[in-house]
Design a protein around this motif. Structure first.
Motif, mmCIF file in Angstrom:
data_model
loop_
_atom_site.group_PDB
_atom_site.id
_atom_site.type_symbol
_atom_site.label_atom_id
_atom_site.label_comp_id
_atom_site.label_asym_id
_atom_site.label_seq_id
_atom_site.Cartn_x
_atom_site.Cartn_y
_atom_site.Cartn_z
ATOM 1 N N ASP A 110 0.438 -1.283 0.032
ATOM 2 C CA ASP A 110 0.174 0.095 0.378
ATOM 3 C C ASP A 110 0.830 1.025 0.060
ATOM 4 N N LYS A 111 0.790 2.322 -0.440
ATOM 5 C CA LYS A 111 1.647 3.134 -1.417
ATOM 6 C C LYS A 111 1.502 4.239 0.027
ATOM 7 N N LYS A 112 0.438 4.487 0.431
ATOM 8 C CA LYS A 112 0.615 5.477 2.066
ATOM 9 C C LYS A 112 0.978 5.284 2.976
ATOM 10 N N LYS A 113 1.201 3.428 2.815
ATOM 11 C CA LYS A 113 1.893 2.710 4.387
ATOM 12 C C LYS A 113 3.344 2.842 4.051
ATOM 13 N N LEU A 114 3.791 2.940 2.852
ATOM 14 C CA LEU A 114 5.260 3.121 1.907
ATOM 15 C C LEU A 114 5.245 4.380 1.887
ATOM 16 N N GLU A 115 4.918 5.408 2.347
ATOM 17 C CA GLU A 115 5.135 6.468 2.639
ATOM 18 C C GLU A 115 5.100 7.351 3.777
ATOM 19 N N GLN A 116 4.416 6.610 5.519
ATOM 20 C CA GLN A 116 3.930 6.519 6.544
ATOM 21 C C GLN A 116 5.384 6.198 6.844
ATOM 22 N N ILE A 117 6.084 5.232 6.047
ATOM 23 C CA ILE A 117 7.602 4.559 6.829
ATOM 24 C C ILE A 117 8.081 4.964 6.327
ATOM 25 N N LEU A 118 8.275 5.487 5.292
ATOM 26 C CA LEU A 118 9.763 6.050 4.508
ATOM 27 C C LEU A 118 9.581 7.303 5.249
ATOM 28 N N ARG A 119 8.939 8.090 5.171
ATOM 29 C CA ARG A 119 8.767 9.792 5.996
ATOM 30 C C ARG A 119 9.065 9.450 7.758
ATOM 31 N N LYS A 120 8.959 7.970 8.245
ATOM 32 C CA LYS A 120 9.222 8.419 8.997
ATOM 33 C C LYS A 120 11.196 7.648 9.888
#
Length: 248
Positions: A110-120
């Motif tokens: 899921d792209k949103k989940k991936l973005e949350q993790i990369l941002r963190k």
């Protein structure tokens, strides 16, 4: 410059993950080199040949050595790498904990989940490693690059505008050359863009692009000089392309 490894033995999924990560890193205004591998052996060979990765995305079930075995080998070489497992299986929990992963993502990604993790990851782990060092009036300073809004030069004097937090200081200054500053920051994981000879701006603080100016988060409007319009336009086109991909 961030080095991100993606290890996935199914080519189609590998390409999808690469596209998503590329888009996300652009949206986060971070410089990154992406390396793609279809086996753990290839990933480890690249690390041994060219150096460690900052972030590694690992599929668990692969031909040859699996993701967990690969992670063990990575940990034997580097304790600082951020490991993220991607899999549709959850029966490896105990083995995964041994290699100290940062996160686990279910397939399909899921792209949103991936973005949350990369941002963190970049904000809590990697940005802390990046700073700009300089001296002024016999005092030495080390400012986190993620907090620098822009560098502005006036002949040999360079001013640094920073994001205001708890400190009262909003600006630092030192003597130097903008070309030297640009060369240094271009080698880091934070994206800066030159919009005129005297301005080098952290992309994450630009909230609006126009044909002849940009607007920063603090409301400041800075004109784009003729010599840098093509460079700014290229950045803007990439931004639009990524946004279009995001909505598709």
């Amino acid at each position: 410059m961030l080095r991100i490894g993606i290890c996935e033995d199914i080519l189609e999924e590998l390409q999808q993950q690469k596209c998503m990560i590329h888009t996300i890193m652009n949206n986060l205004s971070r410089n990154a080199e992406l390396y793609c591998f279809q086996s753990g052996e290839d990933l480890l060979f690249e690390i041994d040949t060219t150096g460690n990765m900052d972030i590694i995305f690992l599929d668990i079930e692969m031909l040859g050595i699996n993701g967990i075995e690969t992670a063990r080998e990575v940990r034997g070489r580097d304790n600082r790498a951020v490991l993220v497992f991607i899999s549709c299986h959850d029966q490896y929990c105990k083995e995964i904990i041994e290699v100290q992963p940062f996160a686990f993502i279910d397939k399909p990604v899921d792209k949103k989940k991936l973005e949350q993790i990369l941002r963190k990851v970049v904000e809590t782990r990697l940005d802390l490693r990046e700073s700009y060092s300089f001296s002024y009036n016999r005092q030495h300073y080390n400012i986190p690059l993620a907090r620098i809004r822009y560098f502005q030069s006036d002949k040999r004097l360079i001013r640094i505008s920073i994001e205001q937090k708890d400190e009262f200081v909003e600006e630092y200054k030192f003597y130097g050359k903008m070309e030297e500053v640009e060369k240094i920051v271009n080698g880091t994981n934070i994206k800066f863009i030159r919009i005129r000879k005297s301005f080098l701006i952290n992309k994450q603080f630009i909230i609006k692009y126009s044909a002849d100016h940009v607007v920063l988060d603090n409301g400041m409007i800075i004109e784009i000089s003729k010599n840098y319009k093509d460079t700014v336009k290229q950045h803007y086109v990439f931004l639009l392309r990524d946004k279009k991909w995001e909505l598709s």
